[in-house]
Write a protein that holds these residues in place. Structure first.
Motif, PDB file in Angstrom:
ATOM      1  N   PHE A   1      68.327  69.473  68.880  1.00 26.91           N
ATOM      2  CA  PHE A   1      69.756  69.723  68.649  1.00 26.91           C
ATOM      3  C   PHE A   1      70.547  68.417  68.624  1.00 26.91           C
ATOM      4  O   PHE A   1      71.443  68.233  67.786  1.00 26.91           O
ATOM      5  CB  PHE A   1      70.314  70.645  69.739  1.00 26.91           C
ATOM      6  N   ASP A   2      70.210  67.510  69.545  1.00 26.49           N
ATOM      7  CA  ASP A   2      70.903  66.214  69.594  1.00 26.49           C
ATOM      8  C   ASP A   2      70.723  65.439  68.288  1.00 26.49           C
ATOM      9  O   ASP A   2      71.690  64.931  67.710  1.00 26.49           O
ATOM     10  CB  ASP A   2      70.373  65.376  70.765  1.00 26.49           C
ATOM     11  N   ALA A   3      69.466  65.348  67.849  1.00 27.73           N
ATOM     12  CA  ALA A   3      69.186  64.600  66.617  1.00 27.73           C
ATOM     13  C   ALA A   3      69.868  65.247  65.418  1.00 27.73           C
ATOM     14  O   ALA A   3      70.424  64.555  64.547  1.00 27.73           O
ATOM     15  CB  ALA A   3      67.673  64.530  66.398  1.00 27.73           C
ATOM     16  N   ARG A   4      69.839  66.559  65.381  1.00 26.12           N
ATOM     17  CA  ARG A   4      70.471  67.276  64.265  1.00 26.12           C
ATOM     18  C   ARG A   4      71.973  67.080  64.266  1.00 26.12           C
ATOM     19  O   ARG A   4      72.597  66.899  63.206  1.00 26.12           O
ATOM     20  CB  ARG A   4      70.132  68.763  64.374  1.00 26.12           C
TER      21      ARG A   4
ATOM     22  N   ASP B   1      76.986  62.057  61.012  1.00 22.99           N
ATOM     23  CA  ASP B   1      76.961  60.939  60.067  1.00 22.99           C
ATOM     24  C   ASP B   1      77.236  61.412  58.644  1.00 22.99           C
ATOM     25  O   ASP B   1      77.959  60.752  57.880  1.00 22.99           O
ATOM     26  CB  ASP B   1      75.605  60.231  60.136  1.00 22.99           C
ATOM     27  N   ARG B   2      76.671  62.548  58.292  1.00 23.64           N
ATOM     28  CA  ARG B   2      76.911  63.083  56.949  1.00 23.64           C
ATOM     29  C   ARG B   2      78.367  63.459  56.744  1.00 23.64           C
ATOM     30  O   ARG B   2      78.907  63.330  55.642  1.00 23.64           O
ATOM     31  CB  ARG B   2      76.020  64.298  56.704  1.00 23.64           C
TER      32      ARG B   2
ATOM     33  N   ILE C   1      76.342  73.041  60.014  1.00 25.47           N
ATOM     34  CA  ILE C   1      76.903  72.825  61.355  1.00 25.47           C
ATOM     35  C   ILE C   1      77.107  74.157  62.068  1.00 25.47           C
ATOM     36  O   ILE C   1      76.836  74.296  63.269  1.00 25.47           O
ATOM     37  CB  ILE C   1      78.227  72.049  61.261  1.00 25.47           C
ATOM     38  N   SER C   2      77.576  75.157  61.348  1.00 25.84           N
ATOM     39  CA  SER C   2      77.781  76.486  61.946  1.00 25.84           C
ATOM     40  C   SER C   2      76.454  77.081  62.408  1.00 25.84           C
ATOM     41  O   SER C   2      76.386  77.717  63.465  1.00 25.84           O
ATOM     42  CB  SER C   2      78.460  77.410  60.934  1.00 25.84           C
TER      43      SER C   2
ATOM     44  N   LEU D   1      82.767  69.329  65.995  1.00 26.81           N
ATOM     45  CA  LEU D   1      82.413  68.853  64.655  1.00 26.81           C
ATOM     46  C   LEU D   1      82.821  69.873  63.598  1.00 26.81           C
ATOM     47  O   LEU D   1      83.308  69.505  62.518  1.00 26.81           O
ATOM     48  CB  LEU D   1      80.908  68.584  64.585  1.00 26.81           C
ATOM     49  N   VAL D   2      82.640  71.152  63.899  1.00 23.40           N
ATOM     50  CA  VAL D   2      83.097  72.196  62.974  1.00 23.40           C
ATOM     51  C   VAL D   2      84.604  72.109  62.774  1.00 23.40           C
ATOM     52  O   VAL D   2      85.105  72.188  61.637  1.00 23.40           O
ATOM     53  CB  VAL D   2      82.699  73.594  63.504  1.00 23.40           C
TER      54      VAL D   2
END
Length: 395
Positions: free
Chosen positions: A194-197, A203-204, A220-221, A298-299
């Motif tokens: 989850f952290d890496a994702r 970044d994207r 992201i959702s 982020l969402v």
């Protein structure tokens, strides 16, 4: 209702006893009010005339039996352990099984006595202000569970019962609190994923063009949904772990431990190995919460960015519409001017025809009349157009 509240104060009574005894304690996950295992254990206890106490907790059940012994046991009473069988209780439902041997005053040298009882690398503490000594190696033996020895120096039946209860609760709540540890270990690789994702999606979010916002929002959702699902699955377990850990710490404090020369303290041994596991569960719960908040944030950021771009596009479109409207107004005004000229021209042409016809009929009209009629006709047409426009705008 007040009676129910008052009854709760007496819901966990201790079993009071004196003299040498073997106490067996069993804790397993509850399967409802009508559990045949509990009924069987009660029936066996009545047949053997053994004092038994059954307690129903929120998610588990404990059964405690006391078998009085004729004299101090110098070897572990193996025959006594068979009094509390685990038939009908699956390995997954069994939380802990404890055998607690109560002997008389502690010998001057604990080592030989503990060796006779089969203990290895034992932790020991003087408890209750020196009124007793508790010892255990915290090893789980097949078919028996863990072993605890209590040497009673100066405890009467009531204090002994309460002290035994505290020790059993320490082991019970310690065991059930650690049920959250497998969940924490299971989630560890997922949390790293989850952290890496989340980092990748963040970044994207900084670099993608407007056309790719919708797919990114869907990703992201989806990540947020996975984090929330993992949080919901483990929230109760980690919450219970924290609550049970606090009870363990309270019960250790209530023992009022002091050091026994040559041995590590009972409570210190539990705490040193128990607290890291509890902290792992707490850290996992905190990490899940932080991931959930970060994904939600982020969402929100992406939705705000999309909303701002939509508003910018709307502003551009509104400005373009306003420009077109202004151009249409100018065109309309130009058309209105041309309309006044055209209508005036046709009316003046009509008047000229009328004047020429009258002149051919023998009636002479001064050219000044034609000259004067020109501004009158133009003014009349202009006023008429303005009145029609006013009526349309306010009609």
């Amino acid at each position: 209702m007040s009676q129910d509240f008052n009854a709760e104060l007496h819901a966990r009574p201790s079993i009071y006893f004196a003299g040498p005894a073997f106490v067996e304690h069993l804790a397993f996950m509850s399967r409802g009010q009508n559990d045949p295992v509990i009924d069987r254990l009660k029936t066996d206890a009545d047949a053997l005339h053994i004092r038994t106490q059954v307690e129903r907790h929120t998610e588990f059940v404990t059964i405690t039996r006391v078998v009085q012994l004729d004299a101090d046991a110098h070897e572990w009473p193996v025959s006594a352990t068979s009094s509390l069988g685990t038939d009908g209780i699956s390995e997954a439902d069994l939380i802990c099984r404890i055998g607690l041997l109560v002997n008389g005053a502690a010998p001057a040298e604990l080592g030989p006595s503990l060796k006779q009882l089969g203990f290895q690398e034992t932790a020991a503490s003087s408890i209750g202000g020196g009124a007793a000594v508790v010892c255990s190696d915290f090893r789980v033996r097949p078919g028996e569970g863990s072993r605890i020895a209590l040497f009673n120096n100066d405890l009467n039946a009531y204090r002994l019962g309460r002290m035994v209860r505290r020790i059993l609760e320490i082991e019970t709540y310690r065991s059930i609190a650690l049920m959250g540890l497998p969940e924490a270990r299971r989630l560890a690789p997922l949390l790293s994923e989850f952290d890496a994702r989340l980092i990748e999606l963040s970044d994207r979010n900084l670099t993608i063009p407007t056309s790719e916002h919708k797919p990114l929002l869907d990703e992201i959702s989806a990540l947020s949904a996975r984090v929330i699902s993992a949080t919901a699955e483990t929230r109760n377990r980690f919450g219970a772990t924290a609550a049970y850990a606090q009870i363990v710490e309270e019960r250790i404090t209530e023992l009022r431990e002091t050091h026994v020369p040559g041995f590590q303290r009972f409570g210190v041994f539990v705490a040193r190995r128990f607290k890291p596991a509890v902290r792992t569960c707490a850290a996992t719960a905190l990490r899940l919460d932080q991931l959930s908040r970060a994904a939600t944030h982020l969402v929100d950021l992406l939705q705000t960015r999309i909303q701002m771009e939509i508003e910018l596009q709307n502003t551009i479109q509104i400005q373009a519409m306003a420009d077109r409207a202004a151009t249409q107004v100018k065109i309309q005004r130009a058309v209105e001017g041309f309309s006044v000229i055209a209508i005036s021209y046709y009316l003046l042409s009509l008047l000229k025809v009328v004047f020429e016809t009258i002149d051919h009929a023998g009636y002479h009209i001064s050219p000044l009349v034609m000259l004067v009629s020109i501004p009158i006709v133009i003014a009349t047409v202009a006023l008429t157009v303005l009145r029609v426009k006013h009526a349309l705008e306010h009609g």
